[in-house]
Design an enzyme around this catalytic site. Structure first.
Site, PDB file in Angstrom:
ATOM      1  N   HIS A 193       0.797  -1.224   0.000  1.00  0.00           N
ATOM      2  CA  HIS A 193       0.000   0.000   0.000  1.00  0.00           C
ATOM      3  C   HIS A 193       0.823   1.264   0.000  1.00  0.00           C
ATOM      4  CE1 HIS A 193      -3.594  -2.367   1.583  1.00  0.00           C
ATOM      5  NE2 HIS A 193      -3.800  -2.001   0.351  1.00  0.00           N
ATOM      6  N   ARG A 334     -13.707  -5.073 -16.613  1.00  0.00           N
ATOM      7  CA  ARG A 334     -13.478  -6.511 -16.584  1.00  0.00           C
ATOM      8  C   ARG A 334     -14.258  -7.103 -15.421  1.00  0.00           C
ATOM      9  NH1 ARG A 334      -7.402  -8.543 -16.046  1.00  0.00           N
ATOM     10  NH2 ARG A 334      -7.687  -7.894 -13.885  1.00  0.00           N
ATOM     11  N   ASN A 453       0.582 -10.039 -19.183  1.00  0.00           N
ATOM     12  CA  ASN A 453       1.181 -10.535 -17.926  1.00  0.00           C
ATOM     13  C   ASN A 453       0.925 -12.030 -17.775  1.00  0.00           C
ATOM     14  OD1 ASN A 453       1.523  -7.793 -17.526  1.00  0.00           O
ATOM     15  ND2 ASN A 453      -0.228  -7.616 -16.162  1.00  0.00           N
ATOM     16  N   ASP A 454      -0.341 -12.399 -17.881  1.00  0.00           N
ATOM     17  CA  ASP A 454      -0.659 -13.823 -17.736  1.00  0.00           C
ATOM     18  C   ASP A 454      -0.251 -14.617 -18.967  1.00  0.00           C
ATOM     19  OD1 ASP A 454      -1.707 -14.338 -15.139  1.00  0.00           O
ATOM     20  OD2 ASP A 454      -3.366 -13.024 -15.645  1.00  0.00           O
ATOM     21  N   CYS A 501      -3.559  -4.869 -22.845  1.00  0.00           N
ATOM     22  CA  CYS A 501      -3.686  -4.126 -21.583  1.00  0.00           C
ATOM     23  C   CYS A 501      -2.748  -4.629 -20.483  1.00  0.00           C
ATOM     24  CB  CYS A 501      -5.126  -4.154 -21.087  1.00  0.00           C
ATOM     25  SG  CYS A 501      -5.712  -5.813 -20.706  1.00  0.00           S
TER      26      CYS A 501
END
Ligand code: PEP
Ligand code: MG
Length: 542
Positions: A193, A334, A453-454, A501
């Site tokens: 965070h 999404r 990314n995936d 994306c």
């Protein structure tokens, strides 16, 4: 004369160098600030178990009130973090557990400390980066109650100082303005965070700096663009730091100038630049003129911030805020992509191999009642703007068919109830190789958005959360690029819109390879809009 000797002393000390992980890019120079260790054992016993319980209760109430005050001055992610902490303070689990310890003779401060330390240890031992990052919130809550119990006032960090600490509580971050200063943390996480807040506020920050033990008042140069830190720098190091800082600032100025322009290559090919967001509040700091819409809103972050799952109306309000901001530009939301590296209490399950498990659309289809709430909110939001809905982690056409069926079923119910709604375009993420290899099987998808990314982690069999293997996880690997090119080519020939994306779209070094593979729409991190447009302007596709 004495004053001059005092000033020269630090320069004469030997330089101390360290390298950390970049949490928030930028440059800062100043004096190190380490907080004095407050003596939490300086506690005066209250004389009876009842008095100890009352003292702890009063301290928790005081800490809650302090948190409420901070929430009223905060917005966006900062408010979410504090609300999460307030929920922990208001939940009496920790207080009840402390009472049990007091019943066996522990004083309020010890009972509270051991209760929270046990919980913190559990979070820190987690294999999951998300939970490790959340331990900071628990430390923050623990300390705020202890400070109230002991009547301790936190020592203020001087303006322009560079904080060196083991970790930093989000509330401590939010209570300082950091102007000209910076942050060096020995632990912490680049996905935690504080790192996220530092990036939002543009505060240079480096984490994971284990062997850097210097005293308060030591002069230091913090290059949070490379992660390099030098205490007691010599003249040559200062010179190199100034040069690197000037280059960084020139790049930032260039990026700012490019942010207002449309995306275009050197030979004039238009490239649409969309933005990725998580929290609707992020739109407050992004001028809509700088982007062609939202290419990815990660709705799962609406699910992670509070206890319980967000209601239909709460989701509708969040989607409406983004649609209102975007006007007639597209907003791609999404559906919840929980699981994998994004666990959500009460929804995701513990698995041995979560990245290959019940995540994304699989999880939504396995929980139709929870999915229906999101579907209804999306159908209602669709009348408010140019909404597109995107399904994550689709692997086979059946998943797309089932999701469309659920959208149609909920639309019928809304019609029966007389509630305004519309059917948005429904597209899919391309992040499982099966889709990238055979996109023609997913002709029913209104559009494709490549999740690099995936896709990269699945093509190269490299877990995306393993920093030591990041050298393998490259979206410009020829096998990944070939799949990206396959999807772009299929989309062009069959009139199916294709965008990308994943994080690769936000990396100026990778943009050339992505455009070369045929991608014409990129969805990027808000902080990278100008930088990516500047990189695109250098590319010649002719
Ligand atoms: C991706 O996988 O590239 C993507 C954009 O999704 P996420 O990073 O949220 O998994
Ligand atoms: Mg993904």
């Amino acid at each position: 004369m004495k004053g001059m000797r005092m000033q020269r002393q630090p320069d004469m000390a030997a330089p101390v160098e360290a390298l950390g992980q970049i949490a928030s890019e930028g440059f800062a120079q100043g004096l190190i600030w380490t907080s004095a260790v407050s003596d939490k054992s300086n506690y005066v016993a209250k004389g009876s178990q009842d008095a100890e319980e009352k003292a702890l209760h009063a301290a928790i109430t005081q800490a809650s009130e302090h948190t409420v005050e901070m929430i009223s001055d905060a917005s966006g992610d900062a408010a979410d973090i504090l609300e999460f902490q307030l929920a922990m303070l208001e939940d009496d689990t920790f207080e009840v557990s402390s009472h049990e310890k007091m019943a066996t003779g522990a004083l309020a401060n010890t009972a509270w400390t051991t209760t929270l330390d046990d919980e913190i240890a559990g979070y820190l031992a987690s294999d999951d980066e998300y939970f490790r990052a959340r331990s900071t919130d628990l430390i923050d809550v623990k300390d705020r109650v202890l400070d109230a119990l002991l009547g301790v006032k936190a020592e203020a960090i001087p303006d322009g100082a560079i904080l060196l600490a083991d970790d930093l509580a989000p509330s401590a971050f939010l209570s300082h303005d950091w102007l000209g200063g910076g942050i060096i943390l020995k632990y912490g996480s680049a996905t935690g965070h504080v790192a996220m807040l530092a990036r939002q506020r543009g505060v240079p920050a480096v984490v994971g700096v284990k062997n850097f033990d210097v005293l308060r008042g030591t002069p230091v140069l913090l290059n949070a663009a490379t992660g390099q830190i030098v205490a007691n720098p010599d003249q040559a190091t200062r010179q190199a730091f100034e040069t690197a800082k000037e280059v960084f600032e020139t790049q930032q100025d260039l990026a700012k100038a490019f942010a207002v322009k449309p995306g275009q290559t050197r030979d004039g090919t238009p490239i649409a630049i969309m933005v990725n967001i998580a929290d609707p509040a992020e739109t407050e700091t992004i001028p809509i003129e700088h982007v062609d819409g939202v290419g990815l809103m990660r709705s799962e972050f609406l699910f992670g911030n509070s206890y319980g799952l967000p209601s239909e109306n709460l989701q509708l309000a969040a989607y409406a805020k983004v649609l209102k901001w975007a006007g007639d530009k597209p907003v791609t939301i999404r559906t919840i992509d929980a699981g994998g590296d994004k666990p959500i209490a009460g929804l995701t399950v513990e698995e041995d191999n979560p990245f290959l498990g019940l995540r994304g659309i699989r999880l939504s289809l396995a929980n139709p009642d929870i999915f229906a709430v999101q579907i209804r909110a999306l159908l209602r939001a669709a009348v408010l703007g140019n909404l597109k809905v995107m399904l994550p982690m689709v692997a086979v056409p059946d998943e797309l068919d089932s999701a469309i069926e659920l959208f149609e079923r909920e639309a019928e119910k809304l019609a029966e109830q007389g509630i305004a709604h519309a059917m948005p375009e429904i597209g899919i993420m391309v992040e499982v190789p099966s889709v990238a290899i055979t996109p023609e099987r997913f002709a029913r998808a209104a559009f494709f958005s490549i999740g690099s990314n995936d896709l990269t982690q699945y093509v190269l069999a490299v877990s995306r959360d393993n920093g030591s293997l990041s050298y393998l996880a490259r979206a410009d690997n020829p096998a990944v690029l070939q799949l990206i090119g396959n999807v772009a080519c299929y989309g062009r020939e069959h009139g199916q819109a294709v965008s990308l994306c994943g994080d690769a779209a936000s990396d100026p070094a990778l943009v050339g390879a992505l455009l070369g593979a045929g991608v014409e729409t990129l969805s990027v991190a808000a902080a990278r809009i100008g930088m990516i447009k500047a990189a695109i302007a250098e590319i010649d596709l002719a």
